[in-house]
Motif scaffolding. Sequence first.
Motif, PDB file in Angstrom:
ATOM      1  N   MET A   1      59.826  37.030  38.302  1.00  0.00           N
ATOM      2  CA  MET A   1      61.000  36.444  38.917  1.00  0.00           C
ATOM      3  C   MET A   1      60.676  35.076  39.510  1.00  0.00           C
ATOM      4  O   MET A   1      61.434  34.137  39.347  1.00  0.00           O
ATOM      5  CB  MET A   1      61.533  37.382  39.989  1.00  0.00           C
ATOM      6  CG  MET A   1      62.787  36.899  40.634  1.00  0.00           C
ATOM      7  SD  MET A   1      63.477  38.198  41.651  1.00  0.00           S
ATOM      8  CE  MET A   1      64.434  37.250  42.767  1.00  0.00           C
ATOM      9  N   ILE A   2      59.551  34.967  40.174  1.00  0.00           N
ATOM     10  CA  ILE A   2      59.212  33.697  40.814  1.00  0.00           C
ATOM     11  C   ILE A   2      58.808  32.658  39.764  1.00  0.00           C
ATOM     12  O   ILE A   2      59.009  31.463  39.970  1.00  0.00           O
ATOM     13  CB  ILE A   2      58.128  33.888  41.892  1.00  0.00           C
ATOM     14  CG1 ILE A   2      58.040  32.682  42.814  1.00  0.00           C
ATOM     15  CG2 ILE A   2      56.778  34.155  41.281  1.00  0.00           C
ATOM     16  CD1 ILE A   2      59.157  32.578  43.773  1.00  0.00           C
ATOM     17  N   TYR A   3      58.279  33.123  38.620  1.00  0.00           N
ATOM     18  CA  TYR A   3      57.897  32.176  37.568  1.00  0.00           C
ATOM     19  C   TYR A   3      59.118  31.506  36.959  1.00  0.00           C
ATOM     20  O   TYR A   3      59.089  30.319  36.640  1.00  0.00           O
ATOM     21  CB  TYR A   3      57.079  32.875  36.480  1.00  0.00           C
ATOM     22  CG  TYR A   3      55.743  33.355  36.978  1.00  0.00           C
ATOM     23  CD1 TYR A   3      54.822  32.466  37.510  1.00  0.00           C
ATOM     24  CD2 TYR A   3      55.410  34.698  36.933  1.00  0.00           C
ATOM     25  CE1 TYR A   3      53.602  32.902  37.975  1.00  0.00           C
ATOM     26  CE2 TYR A   3      54.195  35.146  37.395  1.00  0.00           C
ATOM     27  CZ  TYR A   3      53.289  34.243  37.920  1.00  0.00           C
ATOM     28  OH  TYR A   3      52.091  34.672  38.379  1.00  0.00           O
ATOM     29  N   SER A   4      60.178  32.262  36.797  1.00  0.00           N
ATOM     30  CA  SER A   4      61.391  31.660  36.249  1.00  0.00           C
ATOM     31  C   SER A   4      61.976  30.637  37.226  1.00  0.00           C
ATOM     32  O   SER A   4      62.523  29.616  36.802  1.00  0.00           O
ATOM     33  CB  SER A   4      62.423  32.726  35.899  1.00  0.00           C
ATOM     34  OG  SER A   4      62.828  33.434  37.051  1.00  0.00           O
ATOM     35  N   LEU A   5      61.838  30.880  38.527  1.00  0.00           N
ATOM     36  CA  LEU A   5      62.306  29.894  39.504  1.00  0.00           C
ATOM     37  C   LEU A   5      61.457  28.630  39.443  1.00  0.00           C
ATOM     38  O   LEU A   5      61.991  27.517  39.485  1.00  0.00           O
ATOM     39  CB  LEU A   5      62.283  30.476  40.916  1.00  0.00           C
ATOM     40  CG  LEU A   5      62.715  29.529  42.025  1.00  0.00           C
ATOM     41  CD1 LEU A   5      64.173  29.126  41.842  1.00  0.00           C
ATOM     42  CD2 LEU A   5      62.518  30.150  43.378  1.00  0.00           C
TER      43      LEU A   5
END
Length: 126
Positions: free
Chosen positions: A1-5
């Motif tokens: 999730m944080i990688y997509s952000l």
Amino acid sequence: MIYSLLISLLGILVGFGLRLIAPEELEDSKKYIEVFQLVMFFIIFGVVSYYLIILKNYIYFTFVFIAVLFYYFKKNGLKKKKPLLEVIIYGIIILSYFLINQATLMASLIFLYGVPLGLKDYYFKK
């Protein structure tokens, strides 16, 4: 999730890169960049509003409404504070990434909203 952000935040860097690659093209396309950013803002507003109403998060819906007010002030007044308002709006859009369950959709919309933000003139004035 944080990688997509993190990948979605690269939209600003893509805008900076486009500005460095083709600065002569930006003079002709300023109007289109503004229109694209406006369209992306309202698409993001619609998507976030839809999912917040489905999730019954009316308190967070007020944050989205505040972003719309900031966008109105950016367009119609407070010209000297325009870069600050851009950052506040972008921050509220990033906050909305965490409020709805559609991480991939929001990440792509944040990326597309960040590209014209990286193309803005007032970040390069000396």
